[in-house]
Design an enzyme around this catalytic site. Sequence first.
Site, PDB file in Angstrom:
ATOM      1  N   ASN A 341      12.816   4.823   3.898  1.00 18.42           N
ATOM      2  CA  ASN A 341      13.668   5.844   3.314  1.00 18.42           C
ATOM      3  C   ASN A 341      13.658   7.156   4.094  1.00 18.42           C
ATOM      4  O   ASN A 341      14.575   7.965   3.965  1.00 18.42           O
ATOM      5  CB  ASN A 341      13.260   6.096   1.857  1.00 18.42           C
ATOM      6  CG  ASN A 341      14.229   5.455   0.892  1.00 18.42           C
ATOM      7  OD1 ASN A 341      15.381   5.860   0.784  1.00 18.42           O
ATOM      8  ND2 ASN A 341      13.776   4.414   0.218  1.00 18.42           N
ATOM      9  N   ALA A 343      14.131   7.513   7.123  1.00 15.81           N
ATOM     10  CA  ALA A 343      15.257   7.484   8.050  1.00 15.81           C
ATOM     11  C   ALA A 343      16.534   7.975   7.383  1.00 15.81           C
ATOM     12  O   ALA A 343      17.441   8.480   8.031  1.00 15.81           O
ATOM     13  CB  ALA A 343      15.448   6.065   8.583  1.00 15.81           C
ATOM     14  N   ASN A 366      13.453  -3.430  -5.052  1.00 16.47           N
ATOM     15  CA  ASN A 366      14.636  -2.664  -5.436  1.00 16.47           C
ATOM     16  C   ASN A 366      15.632  -3.481  -6.262  1.00 16.47           C
ATOM     17  O   ASN A 366      15.427  -4.660  -6.526  1.00 16.47           O
ATOM     18  CB  ASN A 366      15.298  -2.068  -4.188  1.00 16.47           C
ATOM     19  CG  ASN A 366      15.815  -3.156  -3.246  1.00 16.47           C
ATOM     20  OD1 ASN A 366      16.112  -4.272  -3.671  1.00 16.47           O
ATOM     21  ND2 ASN A 366      15.902  -2.841  -1.968  1.00 16.47           N
ATOM     22  N   ILE A 367      16.711  -2.833  -6.650  1.00 14.73           N
ATOM     23  CA  ILE A 367      17.670  -3.452  -7.576  1.00 14.73           C
ATOM     24  C   ILE A 367      18.294  -4.723  -7.013  1.00 14.73           C
ATOM     25  O   ILE A 367      18.644  -5.627  -7.760  1.00 14.73           O
ATOM     26  CB  ILE A 367      18.796  -2.460  -7.984  1.00 14.73           C
ATOM     27  CG1 ILE A 367      19.573  -1.968  -6.754  1.00 14.73           C
ATOM     28  CG2 ILE A 367      18.252  -1.289  -8.770  1.00 14.73           C
ATOM     29  CD1 ILE A 367      20.874  -1.246  -7.116  1.00 14.73           C
ATOM     30  N   CYS A 428      10.650   6.854  -7.668  1.00 18.51           N
ATOM     31  CA  CYS A 428      10.993   5.774  -6.735  1.00 18.51           C
ATOM     32  C   CYS A 428      11.902   6.425  -5.717  1.00 18.51           C
ATOM     33  O   CYS A 428      11.499   7.415  -5.117  1.00 18.51           O
ATOM     34  CB  CYS A 428      11.619   4.599  -7.470  1.00 18.51           C
ATOM     35  SG  CYS A 428      12.921   5.045  -8.632  1.00 18.51           S
ATOM     36  N   SER A 429      13.098   5.933  -5.505  1.00 11.03           N
ATOM     37  CA  SER A 429      13.991   6.639  -4.589  1.00 11.03           C
ATOM     38  C   SER A 429      14.762   7.714  -5.340  1.00 11.03           C
ATOM     39  O   SER A 429      14.565   8.898  -5.114  1.00 11.03           O
ATOM     40  CB  SER A 429      14.950   5.654  -3.920  1.00 11.03           C
ATOM     41  OG  SER A 429      14.210   4.747  -3.140  1.00 11.03           O
ATOM     42  N   ASP A 433      15.853   4.129 -11.851  1.00 19.09           N
ATOM     43  CA  ASP A 433      15.694   2.712 -12.166  1.00 19.09           C
ATOM     44  C   ASP A 433      14.221   2.366 -12.415  1.00 19.09           C
ATOM     45  O   ASP A 433      13.768   2.324 -13.535  1.00 19.09           O
ATOM     46  CB  ASP A 433      16.253   1.851 -11.025  1.00 19.09           C
ATOM     47  CG  ASP A 433      17.769   1.960 -10.930  1.00 19.09           C
ATOM     48  OD1 ASP A 433      18.406   1.831 -11.972  1.00 19.09           O
ATOM     49  OD2 ASP A 433      18.289   2.179  -9.823  1.00 19.09           O
TER      50      ASP A 433
END
EC number: 3.1.3.95
Lengths: 604, 486
Positions: A341, A343, A366-367, A428-429, A433
């Site tokens: 991430n 990047a 992830n999703i 998370c990001s 989520d």
Amino acid sequence: MMKRGSVELLDMDSNNYSKNIALDTFRADSKSNLINSKQETTSWGKTSPSKSYCSSSSTSTENVVSTLERKKAATFESNIANRPDDPPLLPGEKVTGQARDVTYLCPYYGPARGVLTVTNYKLYFRSADKDTPNIIDVPLGVVSRIEKVGGASSRGENAYGIEVFCKDMRNLRFAHKQENHSRRDVFEKLQQFAFPLSHKIKLFAFEYSETFPENGWTIYEPIAELKRMGVNNDMWKISRINEQYEICDSYPAVWAIPAQASDEDIKAVASYRSRARIPVLSWIHPESQATITRCSQPLVGVSGKRCREDERYIQLIMDANAQSHKMFIMDARPSANAIANKAKGGGYESEDAYQNAELVFLDIHNIHVMRESLRKLKELCYPNIEETKWLSGVESTYWLKHIKCILAGAVRIVDKVENHKTSVLVHCSDGWDRTAQLTALPMLMLDPYYRTIKGFEVLIEKEWLSFGHKFQQRIGHGDDHHSDADRSPVFLQFIDCVWQITQQFPNAFEFNDYFLITILDHLYSCRFGTFLCNSERERVQEKLKEQTVSLWSYTNSQFDLYKNPLYWANNNQQRVLIPIASIRHIKLWKAYYCRWNPSMRTQV
Amino acid sequence: MTELKESRFKSYIDEEQFASVNLTDEQRTKILDGETVVYEAHKVLLFAPLSDRKKATLGVLTVTTFKLSFASADDRDIENCCQQNFLLGPNDACLSSIDTIYQIGDKTKKKLTPGQNVSGKVKELLIICKNMRSLEFSFKHADRDSGKNITNALLHHAYPKRHSLLFAYDNKEPCVTSIYKEVCLFRKREQWKKELERTKCKNWRASVVNENFQTSHTMMSTLIVPQSVTDSSLILAIEHFRNRCCPVWVWGTPRGAALVRMADLLPTIQDRMQENILLEHIRKSHPEKKQPYIIDLTKECPSPKEIQASFLKLRELCVPENTRTFKSQDFKFYGLLDATKWMTHVSTCLTKALEAANQIYEHTSTVVLQEGNGQDLNCVVSSLVQLMLDSHFRTKYGFQSLIQKDWVAMGHPFTNRLGHILNKDIEQSPVFLLFLDCVWQLTQQYPAAFQFSETYLTTVWDSAHISIFDTFLFNCEHDRIIAENK
């Protein structure tokens, strides 16, 4: 629990002898008969089934939800003088298309001929069989994709028709007679009302006009909930800086932050966090004051950017808990993903910059990984189950492993907060989520309030809805882009984790699994406004509270259906639940994932 | 194995505290009437399960003629222990329940042979029980020869070579007989007649050909056979069956569908005439003279040998030795579980029982279960069929009566299958556990249909290995009578 509804289902089910043997013989037996006497004592929630109600529910694809709903709808039916083939309608529901002589290709009981009706809310099929009609009743919100099967050149019986792919682990196939030319109309109506947003039509929730004694929209009051946790206090304050959603458009209007943080601090932190989702309070321990806070990833980037305000702000969160001089930052992602991430401008907190914080990666995927896993699971569960290697098959979908991973992460957070009195920051990001899973689950384990029916509704309203889990995108309400990469069963996983905990602590929850299944059914149905839109801001804009009915209005007006008879509601009950997050204890939730298969249902 | 050394127990309390273990009378190992202490070792450490030897309790380890007992001053054990009884403390194991004993060295794990004598120093012992319990002891703080003496005491007393060496023969505790009013033991002819009356199944009679076990040692004294068959033709036919286990009635319905079980014909016999004669009598017993439905369990169900192999794999999965094994198993747990085939075996037995139940209930057919010696899978399937069809057996006492009838009276060889005595020729196999698992599956599918709980089922399995109760101690009724007369 499924049981209440399925009493009737099984009773009439003559095609499945396995059940019948046991059931009927139980019935046929003499006074000492155990199951009969037990049934009387446990059927508290069961409404006395009328004869007609019994017979109409003996179909393969019936679920309890629709059974119960039809019971309700049946009262409407008697008011509106319908033709017998017409479906029971909800207030605001209209028939939009109907085709006769359609065959439903039931994977369990074989083809059944009857009438297929499309309304602005549901697809309804009723077979011509007078005594035990096969009834399919599917809210169109559940539909993810509709396809035509066969063309003009199709020969063979039942080769020409429509296939409906659903979000709730089933597919339905209907065969039309070519000479009747009924397929086109049904197909078009289905397309329109299953995907209203793609056809510039409003979602059914805006048409639905049933009223309930309780208003579910009032169940969650952010200030009242923060007060319940003792905020404001010396260390935490309620902030209205986001009242107009100007700081962060995916966060709620009201939130709690460290009392020391100024508005300027907040703005600076917001600029350093992805989508301005700054660390805010989710839960505070009533004794130790250790907290769970949530946010998105820091915008570290390849250059390793730092932000003094953010560092100071995290320090404030830590200082707000006098019990510990340390704090944990739980990054839900696998470390490789967190690094990758950078990047894209994101990343994670370096321990150099955040001196007293320890960073932990929880290794949750992830999703996209989750979506693929559920796809495999559906393939395995529907329509038929391959007996040999069933367990290996389940394992190969990795679904249970993902559930385990989420639960294990939640347990780690609970351990830090409860046993080490240390505050935990979760991200998370983007923080909408995995973060929602990892704040809501620990809160459920730490605070018995969230284990009541109303408390659980508050938990969903707060951690999922108000903090901007993108339900619209993840579910794709009314949208025909079935392969949209934004769709993912994140919320389903959360409910599955909750179910896993209820299995390990059967006395700790006020609600039963029927409550959880009801929530999941209406996650897709678009009958209620609750799960519409992506954020609080959008919900306010759409005036959901004024124009739609809350799912909680519906559930709270029939409370008894959702009560767990084993619930041990007193002050001595275990405050903290620490489930075992070993795959040995993680089970496949058959009552949900395999419920369309009559041989997989819980027997009564 | 090098890792094992690194994770070796690190002292967590001061050495002085190891000076002695002071126990109150409450905490001390209780000795039953008739039980004698073989060896007692002080300052022994019991490792907490799956703690990688990092957590342990200090206490006194005793081997008696009945049990292995660990007594400690640590009360937490008692609080955390969900099940306890008058016979065994939370950290006790009956000698009959001990399966394998391992000597653990710095880098070695050696399986010890029953009856052997260990001469060197024993530092650690790992004991695996038949009910999947594992106990691990360290003698590092104990007296010099403690480990060796405990080990030798176990190797000699836990594996008796003769039945009469089992503790049940020495036990002088008063026995509780009050339940026998409720539970039917199926030892007397009247009890079988009562069962015939209760089920209202007609055209069957109680034969006395085996009254003194003169025709068959392995069967019970009362045989329920078709009304039309004469005792003399029965005596003639019995010769032809393996284990002398001829077709007998165990249950039936008022409409005349009966549940009959029998062994295969002896492998030396080519001519099936005697079998056919009896089957013809069975047909005649049916009110509509319907042909009985025969289910060959030898072919369609797992053999005791396969069940044992599967069980050993399952035990490996359920008793991981350390957290490393636990984690690596957890990684692919369901695949490993599948590979044990245990679940497949459970499913097969339930499927066969369902098939039989369907024949009896839907088609009013008499069902004849046939299996090798007639006393393993016949017991499993036959009792499952009755559980499915007769609610009486789903009560607590009814279930006990069912076990008495289809397992104890019908001669399931418990001595051999549970490995009560040491003998190379016998085939140990947890057939009974497979049955209990099937019952558990039924309770899961019909949670409101059973009067007893999961805990009840696990207790039944645990007590099958407690050599005080004689229920699961014998191979057949004949053996029991011989023992009673001693």
